[in-house]
Write an enzyme that holds these catalytic residues in place. Sequence first.
Site, short mmCIF file in Angstrom:
data_model
loop_
_atom_site.label_atom_id
_atom_site.label_comp_id
_atom_site.label_asym_id
_atom_site.label_seq_id
_atom_site.Cartn_x
_atom_site.Cartn_y
_atom_site.Cartn_z
CB VAL A 1 33.01 27.93 44.57
CG1 VAL A 1 33.40 28.63 45.85
CG2 VAL A 1 33.01 28.91 43.41
CB THR B 1 29.41 35.23 43.40
OG1 THR B 1 30.76 34.78 43.39
CG2 THR B 1 29.37 36.70 43.03
CE LYS C 1 33.78 36.73 42.68
NZ LYS C 1 33.71 35.31 42.77
CG PHE D 1 42.66 40.70 33.67
CD1 PHE D 1 43.55 39.92 34.41
CD2 PHE D 1 41.40 40.19 33.42
CE1 PHE D 1 43.19 38.67 34.87
CE2 PHE D 1 41.03 38.93 33.88
CZ PHE D 1 41.94 38.18 34.61
CG LEU D 2 45.80 46.17 30.40
CD1 LEU D 2 46.94 47.17 30.59
CD2 LEU D 2 44.51 46.94 30.04
CB CYS E 1 33.12 34.72 37.36
SG CYS E 1 33.21 33.39 38.54
C1 UDX Z 1 37.45 35.20 36.97
C2 UDX Z 1 38.26 36.04 37.99
O1 UDX Z 1 39.59 36.23 37.51
C3 UDX Z 1 38.26 35.37 39.34
O2 UDX Z 1 38.93 36.19 40.29
C4 UDX Z 1 36.80 35.17 39.78
O3 UDX Z 1 36.68 34.58 41.03
C5 UDX Z 1 36.07 34.33 38.74
O4 UDX Z 1 36.15 34.99 37.46
P1 UDX Z 1 37.86 33.05 35.44
O5 UDX Z 1 36.46 33.24 34.97
O6 UDX Z 1 38.32 31.68 35.80
O7 UDX Z 1 38.14 33.96 36.76
O8 UDX Z 1 38.81 33.56 34.28
P2 UDX Z 1 39.84 34.73 33.96
O9 UDX Z 1 41.19 34.16 33.82
O10 UDX Z 1 39.70 35.86 34.88
O11 UDX Z 1 39.34 35.13 32.48
C6 UDX Z 1 38.01 35.52 32.22
C7 UDX Z 1 37.79 35.85 30.77
O12 UDX Z 1 38.49 37.03 30.40
C8 UDX Z 1 38.25 34.79 29.77
O13 UDX Z 1 37.28 34.68 28.76
C9 UDX Z 1 39.56 35.33 29.21
O14 UDX Z 1 39.84 34.88 27.92
C10 UDX Z 1 39.26 36.83 29.22
N1 UDX Z 1 40.46 37.67 29.29
C11 UDX Z 1 41.22 37.69 30.43
C12 UDX Z 1 40.79 38.49 28.22
O15 UDX Z 1 40.12 38.48 27.18
N2 UDX Z 1 41.88 39.31 28.33
C13 UDX Z 1 42.64 39.37 29.45
O16 UDX Z 1 43.60 40.16 29.48
C14 UDX Z 1 42.31 38.53 30.53
#
Ligand code: UDX
Length: 441
Positions: free
Chosen positions: A11, A122, A207, A252-253, A263
């Site tokens: 960050v 955070t 957050k 995110f689906l 995170c």
């Molecule tokens: C996340 C948040 O998106 C971000 O806003 C926050 O500040 C930090 O956490 P990040 O951890 O970098 O970011 O990854 P992200 O792309 O959000 O994916 C997180 C996890 O979810 C991954 O393991 C990814 O594979 C999974 N994921 C994401 C799914 O399984 N399905 C989805 O549709 C989206």
Amino acid sequence: MKISIIGTGYVGLVSGTCLAEFGMNVTCIDNDREKIQNLNNGIIPIYEPGLEDLVKKNINEKRIKFVTNLSDGIKNSEAIFIAVGTPSRIKDGHADLSYVFKVAEEIAECLKDYAVVVNKSTVPVGTGRKVFDIIKKKNKDLEFDVASNPEFLREGSAINDFMRPDRVVIGCESNRAKKILSEIYRPLYLLETPILFAKRETAELIKYAANSFLATKITFINEISDLCEKVGANVSDVSIGIGLDGRIGKKFLHPGPGYGGSCFPKDTLALVKTAHDYKSQLGIVEHVVKSNDLRKKNNINLIKRACFNQIKGKKITILGLTFKPNTDDMRDSPSLILIPKLLDEGCHICAYDPEGLESAKKIFNDNRISWFTETYSAMVDSDILVILTEWNQFRALDFKKVKSLLKTPILVDFRNIYDPKEMREKGFNYFSIGRPKELFL
Ligand code: UDX
């Protein structure tokens, strides 16, 4: 304007570099000497696309520097960002705030003139107040403010997320602090980025609520995906069908092996703990945490199914070890649960990841795993090919070659990146998640 950032982790480093790119005069502070020395030479401790070039550019243009001494580093700064780690405490899952509080003490000891201290790490609701109290207690006559400015960066696209965010959230109580933070984010006003000013506690909660909501969305589609398999429905179409509803949204689906990273696992757990502390119901997020943990434990079942439960002694190629593509981050990756389980079942693992190999090697340190530095050599004589993380280079594999290398043409795809019908035509026994059996026959 002079700004300091304390903590050069993910960050702090991304935020500091992007603020320098916006034209601010940035000093990044970290007590890790080697890291600071490397950063001053343009050597970056993490893999993040575009970051190295941007750090070098801003060093050359003298807008960013890296130092170890906090007292010198914060001198004359109008804003001091705290961006140190807040890992989950091993004993109870609460966010460990000891680094944040230690930094607050140090700031209090050496700050002479007004500055706004900004929590970018955070931190649970109420931490801003505690940081304020720590500084006030040590340095009674100092004029200062404490604001909350959570980051929403995604690993792998962090620079773009910082430069073109969906929104900026700022929690502060005084006009002086508000004016400084507005000035810092002024370049974003030109892009018409919504800047939300709120109470400090509100910003802190936004957050956790955002990350927990996203984790809930993923867990929801993962559970729907399990149901799809049982009732003969197709999860990809369900995602499209519900995502086209503007109130739900299509992002995110994507079902998968469970969310990981630095995170979602940590923040969902910390929010549940906060709810417990305040005796408030948060059953949804509590369930999300449990469901995601269980999913990671159960991923092995799909591989067992792919080899008719004859898993002992199998040679298994795993493509993708990081929790998602475009990062070298292994934190809470599904691979950390799946690989030990496969080893316990007597399998031999051949592993490849484009950026995560070095940290994975250190974490596993097991001679039942063979490490490869390229996609296809990891497949030679394997019984099963598993795609665990959807790196771009795994999305268009040369299946003629893959088939000639594998002992048996079995592909387990935890990210649904291939089409079952096409895979069948190519002669593969193909397994994915949440899609009906008839597509595979
Ligand atoms: C996340 C948040 O998106 C971000 O806003 C926050 O500040 C930090 O956490 P990040 O951890 O970098 O970011 O990854 P992200 O792309 O959000 O994916 C997180 C996890 O979810 C991954 O393991 C990814 O594979 C999974 N994921 C994401 C799914 O399984 N399905 C989805 O549709 C989206």
